[in-house]
Design a protein around this motif. Structure first.
Motif, PDB file in Angstrom:
ATOM      1  N   ARG A   3      -2.928   9.402   7.293  1.00  0.00           N
ATOM      2  CA  ARG A   3      -2.576  10.213   8.461  1.00  0.00           C
ATOM      3  C   ARG A   3      -1.710   9.445   9.459  1.00  0.00           C
ATOM      4  NH1 ARG A   3      -0.723  11.246  12.372  1.00  0.00           N
ATOM      5  NH2 ARG A   3      -1.306  12.668  14.064  1.00  0.00           N
ATOM      6  N   PHE A   4      -2.062   8.185   9.750  1.00  0.00           N
ATOM      7  CA  PHE A   4      -1.448   7.501  10.876  1.00  0.00           C
ATOM      8  C   PHE A   4      -0.363   6.489  10.513  1.00  0.00           C
ATOM      9  CE2 PHE A   4      -5.630   8.831  12.567  1.00  0.00           C
ATOM     10  CZ  PHE A   4      -5.184   9.576  13.651  1.00  0.00           C
ATOM     11  N   LEU A   5      -0.478   5.808   9.393  1.00  0.00           N
ATOM     12  CA  LEU A   5       0.478   4.743   9.102  1.00  0.00           C
ATOM     13  C   LEU A   5       1.910   5.242   8.887  1.00  0.00           C
ATOM     14  CD1 LEU A   5      -1.654   2.323   6.905  1.00  0.00           C
ATOM     15  CD2 LEU A   5      -1.100   2.153   9.327  1.00  0.00           C
ATOM     16  N   LEU A  10      -6.086  -0.660  10.789  1.00  0.00           N
ATOM     17  CA  LEU A  10      -6.392   0.448   9.884  1.00  0.00           C
ATOM     18  C   LEU A  10      -6.376  -0.011   8.427  1.00  0.00           C
ATOM     19  CD1 LEU A  10      -4.431   3.484  11.397  1.00  0.00           C
ATOM     20  CD2 LEU A  10      -6.894   3.085  11.423  1.00  0.00           C
ATOM     21  N   ILE A  11      -5.430  -0.865   8.074  1.00  0.00           N
ATOM     22  CA  ILE A  11      -5.363  -1.363   6.697  1.00  0.00           C
ATOM     23  C   ILE A  11      -6.618  -2.151   6.349  1.00  0.00           C
ATOM     24  CG2 ILE A  11      -4.109  -2.950   5.174  1.00  0.00           C
ATOM     25  CD1 ILE A  11      -1.539  -2.052   6.663  1.00  0.00           C
ATOM     26  N   SER A  47     -10.314   4.196   6.814  1.00  0.00           N
ATOM     27  CA  SER A  47     -10.512   4.972   5.584  1.00  0.00           C
ATOM     28  C   SER A  47      -9.149   5.318   4.983  1.00  0.00           C
ATOM     29  CB  SER A  47     -11.271   6.259   5.887  1.00  0.00           C
ATOM     30  OG  SER A  47     -10.482   7.122   6.698  1.00  0.00           O
ATOM     31  N   GLU A  48      -9.162   5.732   3.747  1.00  0.00           N
ATOM     32  CA  GLU A  48      -7.915   6.118   3.098  1.00  0.00           C
ATOM     33  C   GLU A  48      -7.268   7.290   3.821  1.00  0.00           C
ATOM     34  OE1 GLU A  48      -4.800   5.653   0.606  1.00  0.00           O
ATOM     35  OE2 GLU A  48      -6.562   4.359   0.773  1.00  0.00           O
ATOM     36  N   GLY A  72       0.780  -1.237   0.000  1.00  0.00           N
ATOM     37  CA  GLY A  72       0.000   0.000   0.000  1.00  0.00           C
ATOM     38  C   GLY A  72       0.808   1.282   0.000  1.00  0.00           C
ATOM     39  N   GLY A  73       2.101   1.186   0.276  1.00  0.00           N
ATOM     40  CA  GLY A  73       2.934   2.380   0.260  1.00  0.00           C
ATOM     41  C   GLY A  73       2.922   3.161   1.549  1.00  0.00           C
ATOM     42  N   TYR A  74       2.349   2.572   2.624  1.00  0.00           N
ATOM     43  CA  TYR A  74       2.260   3.298   3.884  1.00  0.00           C
ATOM     44  C   TYR A  74       3.425   2.999   4.811  1.00  0.00           C
ATOM     45  CZ  TYR A  74      -2.533   3.513   2.184  1.00  0.00           C
ATOM     46  OH  TYR A  74      -3.640   3.698   1.410  1.00  0.00           O
TER      47      TYR A  74
END
Length: 394
Positions: free
Chosen positions: A101-103, A90-91, A95-96, A50-52
């Protein structure tokens, strides 16, 4: 099941060992250490594409990282609650906007989290929580009132994910929401350390007196907190279980050495118990690998048989909780009468000290209670896996 480590895994293991070896014995505080891990790309290995997070890793590589970290002489993690519990939640449910914001802040080691689940009178029976979250008139925020207990690392955390009752008059699993709450709210959030019989205070009481949470920080939507909370508990017993077993093996090794030194191992009953502890630890490892190999609770979005997914975390908890508690009892038996003697004279003015075996015994008394008591785990297996009738609930 064939759950082995391939050539790429062993190359990855070499990279991990080299990096951890270069940082062995570092004197950084725990928060600084989290940033060091984040900067090197070691946080968020199981988060997918996901790129987070930082680098990606296969399931076997996640196991390699967890086991090598447990063996290394590096600081204990303080960011694992955010990385291993909140992030996969969260994943799966967030929400996106919440993910963006958090990851990244978790992956960088910049924000630490604690878990606001248990309450006085609502520990293993999580559905009995009474903490309230009332929506503001303009709908932009919530006002949270209540108390949480046994909150690990609350004194260090920047944020807390809180399970609260957002529907007035609701009962049990209904009307709950999963809120992300900033801890820096002087006068609205108070953290009180709980001094345990071990002399340490990893756990805390947390009091919410009108604490604020933004409406966009409700994960999974208002009223869906129970589903989100149960999803999080499934992630809790994934890859990290194998790292936990590395620590168990080290403790068992210390007990075996003590038994040999004291002569307790000459007793056939003690010797049998030592062998049984070793054999059961091996069984736990293979059960954990089998579970992960079936993608049950091992990584985000695991698939498979629904009943097996529901029961596997409960089986794992039953296995290690009772095993570790018996190990603590065996450590005391191996020590003999000296096990009840402290290393120095105790006084009201001087905090008492205990040795590692005494620490093991005292702390492991709670192993079959915290994280979901044995009774609760057996009920989950009976109802969700075996399909037995539900117990009547008032």
């Amino acid at each position: 099941m064939d759950f082995g480590f391939g050539d790429e895994d062993e190359v990855f293991r070499g990279e991990i060992r080299a990096w951890l070896g270069a940082h062995a014995g570092v004197g950084e505080d725990r928060r600084a250490w989290e940033r060091t891990l984040g900067a090197a790309g070691w946080i968020g290995l199981g988060w997918g594409e996901g790129g987070y997070g930082n680098r990606t890793a296969t399931l076997t590589q996640q196991v390699v990282w967890a086991e090598e970290y447990a063996r290394a002489d590096v600081p204990a993690r303080s960011g694992h609650i955010g990385e291993k519990l909140l992030a996969p939640t969260l994943i799966a449910f967030g929400s996106e906007e919440q993910k963006r914001r958090f990851l990244p802040a978790i992956a960088g080691g910049d924000e630490l989290w604690c878990q606001g689940y248990s309450e006085p009178g609502a520990g293993s029976d999580l559905a009995g929580i009474r903490t309230r979250a009332e929506r503001s008139a303009d709908g932009a925020s919530y006002r949270i009132t209540g108390q949480k207990i046994w909150t690990s690392l609350a004194h260090e955390a920047d944020w807390c994910f809180v399970l609260a009752r957002t529907e007035a008059g609701s009962r049990r699993h209904h009307g709950l929401s999963f809120l992300l709450v900033p801890m820096e709210q002087p006068g609205r959030i108070e953290v009180r350390p709980i001094r345990q019989m071990t002399g340490t205070s990893e756990f805390n009481e947390v009091f919410f007196d009108g604490a604020h949470a933004r409406a966009e920080h409700v994960v999974g939507g208002e009223g869906n907190g129970w589903q989100v909370a149960m999803g999080l508990l499934g992630f809790e017993r994934g890859v990290s279980t194998l790292a936990q077993q590395i620590g168990f093996a080290e403790e068992l090794g210390a007990v075996v050495r003590a038994a040999l030194e004291s002569g307790a191992a000459e007793d056939p009953v003690v010797r049998n118990r030592l062998v049984r502890q070793w054999a059961e630890l091996r069984v736990m490892r293979w059960n954990a690998l089998r579970t992960l190999g079936g993608s049950v609770g091992g990584s985000v979005g695991g698939s498979g048989d629904g009943a097996a997914e529901a029961g596997a975390p409960s089986v794992a908890k039953l296995l290690w909780g009772s095993w570790h508690r018996r190990l603590g009892e065996l450590a005391m038996e191996v020590r003999g009468a000296g096990a009840v003697v402290g290393p120095r004279e105790w006084s009201a003015k001087t905090p008492y000290e205990i040795d590692p075996f005494q620490q093991l015994f005292l702390f492991s008394r709670a192993d079959t209670i915290y994280g979901g008591s044995d009774e609760v785990q057996r009920t989950i297996i009976a109802e969700r896996v075996l399909g037995l009738p539900r117990e009547p609930r008032g």
